[in-house]
Design an enzyme around this catalytic site. Structure first.
Site, PDB file in Angstrom:
ATOM      1  N   ASP A   1       0.873  -1.178   0.000  1.00 25.87           N
ATOM      2  CA  ASP A   1       0.000   0.000   0.000  1.00 25.87           C
ATOM      3  C   ASP A   1       0.912   1.230   0.000  1.00 25.87           C
ATOM      4  O   ASP A   1       2.126   1.121   0.173  1.00 25.87           O
ATOM      5  CB  ASP A   1      -0.885  -0.011   1.260  1.00 25.87           C
ATOM      6  CG  ASP A   1      -1.766   1.221   1.371  1.00 25.87           C
ATOM      7  OD1 ASP A   1      -2.431   1.569   0.372  1.00 25.87           O
ATOM      8  OD2 ASP A   1      -1.790   1.869   2.437  1.00 25.87           O
ATOM      9  N   SER A   2       0.293   2.405  -0.139  1.00 23.30           N
ATOM     10  CA  SER A   2       1.070   3.640  -0.074  1.00 23.30           C
ATOM     11  C   SER A   2       1.633   3.865   1.329  1.00 23.30           C
ATOM     12  O   SER A   2       2.597   4.613   1.482  1.00 23.30           O
ATOM     13  CB  SER A   2       0.172   4.827  -0.437  1.00 23.30           C
ATOM     14  OG  SER A   2      -0.872   4.933   0.511  1.00 23.30           O
TER      15      SER A   2
ATOM     16  N   CYS B   1     -11.068   2.580   0.432  1.00 22.08           N
ATOM     17  CA  CYS B   1      -9.667   2.957   0.663  1.00 22.08           C
ATOM     18  C   CYS B   1      -9.250   2.135   1.870  1.00 22.08           C
ATOM     19  O   CYS B   1      -9.965   2.114   2.883  1.00 22.08           O
ATOM     20  CB  CYS B   1      -9.550   4.449   0.955  1.00 22.08           C
ATOM     21  SG  CYS B   1      -7.887   4.921   1.522  1.00 22.08           S
ATOM     22  N   THR B   2      -8.122   1.474   1.760  1.00 21.95           N
ATOM     23  CA  THR B   2      -7.750   0.545   2.827  1.00 21.95           C
ATOM     24  C   THR B   2      -7.362   1.256   4.127  1.00 21.95           C
ATOM     25  O   THR B   2      -7.247   0.622   5.169  1.00 21.95           O
ATOM     26  CB  THR B   2      -6.611  -0.379   2.359  1.00 21.95           C
ATOM     27  OG1 THR B   2      -5.551   0.413   1.803  1.00 21.95           O
ATOM     28  CG2 THR B   2      -7.116  -1.363   1.314  1.00 21.95           C
ATOM     29  N   HIS B   3      -7.157   2.571   4.057  1.00 22.62           N
ATOM     30  CA  HIS B   3      -6.908   3.315   5.297  1.00 22.62           C
ATOM     31  C   HIS B   3      -8.201   3.489   6.123  1.00 22.62           C
ATOM     32  O   HIS B   3      -8.130   3.686   7.328  1.00 22.62           O
ATOM     33  CB  HIS B   3      -6.381   4.725   4.988  1.00 22.62           C
ATOM     34  CG  HIS B   3      -4.939   4.795   4.602  1.00 22.62           C
ATOM     35  ND1 HIS B   3      -4.458   4.326   3.405  1.00 22.62           N
ATOM     36  CD2 HIS B   3      -3.853   5.304   5.269  1.00 22.62           C
ATOM     37  CE1 HIS B   3      -3.137   4.547   3.342  1.00 22.62           C
ATOM     38  NE2 HIS B   3      -2.760   5.133   4.460  1.00 22.62           N
TER      39      HIS B   3
ATOM     40  N   TYR C   1      -0.948   8.367  -2.323  1.00 25.04           N
ATOM     41  CA  TYR C   1      -1.165   8.055  -3.745  1.00 25.04           C
ATOM     42  C   TYR C   1      -2.411   8.781  -4.286  1.00 25.04           C
ATOM     43  O   TYR C   1      -2.492   9.066  -5.488  1.00 25.04           O
ATOM     44  CB  TYR C   1      -1.387   6.550  -3.924  1.00 25.04           C
ATOM     45  CG  TYR C   1      -0.149   5.669  -3.852  1.00 25.04           C
ATOM     46  CD1 TYR C   1       1.121   6.188  -3.582  1.00 25.04           C
ATOM     47  CD2 TYR C   1      -0.264   4.300  -4.065  1.00 25.04           C
ATOM     48  CE1 TYR C   1       2.236   5.353  -3.518  1.00 25.04           C
ATOM     49  CE2 TYR C   1       0.848   3.466  -4.015  1.00 25.04           C
ATOM     50  CZ  TYR C   1       2.100   3.997  -3.740  1.00 25.04           C
ATOM     51  OH  TYR C   1       3.194   3.169  -3.692  1.00 25.04           O
ATOM     52  N   GLY C   2      -3.370   8.998  -3.411  1.00 21.62           N
ATOM     53  CA  GLY C   2      -4.686   9.519  -3.833  1.00 21.62           C
ATOM     54  C   GLY C   2      -4.637  10.744  -4.722  1.00 21.62           C
ATOM     55  O   GLY C   2      -5.342  10.808  -5.733  1.00 21.62           O
TER      56      GLY C   2
ATOM     57  N   CYS D   1      -4.398  -1.594  -1.842  1.00 17.44           N
ATOM     58  CA  CYS D   1      -4.623  -0.159  -2.026  1.00 17.44           C
ATOM     59  C   CYS D   1      -5.594  -0.019  -3.181  1.00 17.44           C
ATOM     60  O   CYS D   1      -5.344  -0.549  -4.276  1.00 17.44           O
ATOM     61  CB  CYS D   1      -3.287   0.512  -2.350  1.00 17.44           C
ATOM     62  SG  CYS D   1      -3.435   2.231  -2.838  1.00 17.44           S
ATOM     63  N   ASN D   2      -6.690   0.677  -2.934  1.00 16.08           N
ATOM     64  CA  ASN D   2      -7.698   0.840  -3.988  1.00 16.08           C
ATOM     65  C   ASN D   2      -7.159   1.692  -5.130  1.00 16.08           C
ATOM     66  O   ASN D   2      -7.411   1.413  -6.302  1.00 16.08           O
ATOM     67  CB  ASN D   2      -8.952   1.502  -3.424  1.00 16.08           C
ATOM     68  CG  ASN D   2      -9.745   0.580  -2.531  1.00 16.08           C
ATOM     69  OD1 ASN D   2     -10.761   0.039  -2.921  1.00 16.08           O
ATOM     70  ND2 ASN D   2      -9.276   0.380  -1.310  1.00 16.08           N
TER      71      ASN D   2
ATOM     72  N   GLU E   1      -2.247   8.322   8.538  1.00 15.17           N
ATOM     73  CA  GLU E   1      -0.782   8.274   8.423  1.00 15.17           C
ATOM     74  C   GLU E   1      -0.095   8.963   9.603  1.00 15.17           C
ATOM     75  O   GLU E   1       1.062   8.686   9.894  1.00 15.17           O
ATOM     76  CB  GLU E   1      -0.320   8.896   7.096  1.00 15.17           C
ATOM     77  CG  GLU E   1      -0.650   8.047   5.882  1.00 15.17           C
ATOM     78  CD  GLU E   1       0.174   6.756   5.773  1.00 15.17           C
ATOM     79  OE1 GLU E   1       1.386   6.806   5.998  1.00 15.17           O
ATOM     80  OE2 GLU E   1      -0.420   5.707   5.460  1.00 15.17           O
TER      81      GLU E   1
END
Ligand code: DGL
Length: 277
Positions: free
Chosen positions: A22-23, A197-199, A54-55, A86-87, A165
């Site tokens: 993922d990012s 979004c995986t976050h 990344y978004g 990561c989407n 983050e």
């Protein structure tokens, strides 16, 4: 009949790990679900914290990053399966990665939307994600490809990832932002909200409070882990306890400190990988 017990002490061939990236910290939600569902698998997690988020980036750039990480995981760790956790990277690079790599590659978009469509009773489904993901149109495209009979409302939530983050998963700031950003999916009267979004599973409490208790939250992290378990059904080693390796392209100490807060104490000994500049 006696159960077959595999004595892993005498394993002669090193098991190949599952690669997950993922990012940053978001893919840890997928790693957590994987560790719970397939605990006998070795796993290498790569958080590209040196280049997050990344978004807001151009999808071509995200595709380059994804390919670079995939090559690294294949060459350095010999992974047997890649999970694009990561989407945004799934939207940007899944097809290219599948063409390029000789191992199975799973993304998070398809498992998530199929599950959300199954859960919804009204057929009104919301998806929240990064600006890049929403702009890519990956979710409406997936709805068409699978012939899903749902009315989809997509909505970008810039700012959510940055909170995670920083290791901040609750508080007034997130609540105020969530109230404002989630209004399109609230207005669309969805009964199911896919965390695209995986976050975002780290913010599930706040998102659930804003959406109300009648809206079901679906995490693409869990659905993707179910998919991996299905894929590995012939490749299990009962009794073996998988080894987990964590790698960051940012500062490994910071990655470990925030990662442990989000993921738990198992996130130890984070390694650093510096991209050539
Ligand atoms: N976790 C990533 C996703 O699922 C995005 C985070 C970012 O913007 O870097 O889309």
């Amino acid at each position: 009949m006696r159960q077959r017990v595999v004595d892993v002490r005498f394993r002669t061939v090193a098991p190949r790990p599952i690669g997950v990236f993922d990012s940053g910290f978001g893919g840890l939600t997928v790693a957590r679900a994987l560790i719970d569902l397939v605990p006998d698998q070795d796993l290498v997690y790569f958080g590209d914290t040196g280049r997050y988020p990344y978004g807001p980036r151009d999808l071509d750039e995200v595709r380059e990053f994804a390919i670079e990480i995939a090559d690294h995981l294949v060459e350095r760790y010999g992974i047997k399966l890649l999970v694009v956790a990561c989407n945004t990277a799934s939207a940007a690079a899944l097809d290219d990665l599948r063409d390029k790599l000789a191992i199975p590659v799973l993304g998070v978009i398809e498992p998530g939307i199929v599950a959300a469509a199954q859960v919804s009773r009204s057929g009104r489904v919301g998806v929240v994600g990064t600006v890049g993901l929403v702009a890519s149109g990956a979710y409406p495209q997936s709805v068409d490809e699978h012939g899903l009979d749902i009315e989809l409302t997509t909505c970008a939530c810039p700012g959510f990832v940055e909170f995670v983050e920083r290791g901040e998963v609750d508080g007034e700031g997130i609540a105020v932002l969530a109230e404002r950003l989630l209004s399109p999916v609230k207005d669309a009267d969805v009964d199911t909200l896919l965390l695209g979004c995986t976050h975002y599973p780290y913010l599930a409490r706040t998102i659930a409070d804003v959406m109300g208790r009648d809206v079901v939250l679906v995490s693409s992290a869990d659905e993707t882990a179910f998919e991996v378990r299905r894929l590995l059904v012939e490749d299990r080693t009962p009794g073996y306890v998988g080894q987990h390796t964590f790698v960051s392209s940012g500062d490994a100490n910071v990655f470990e400190a925030i990662g442990r807060k989000l993921f738990g104490a198992e996130l130890a000994g984070a390694r650093q990988h510096r991209w050539p500049s």
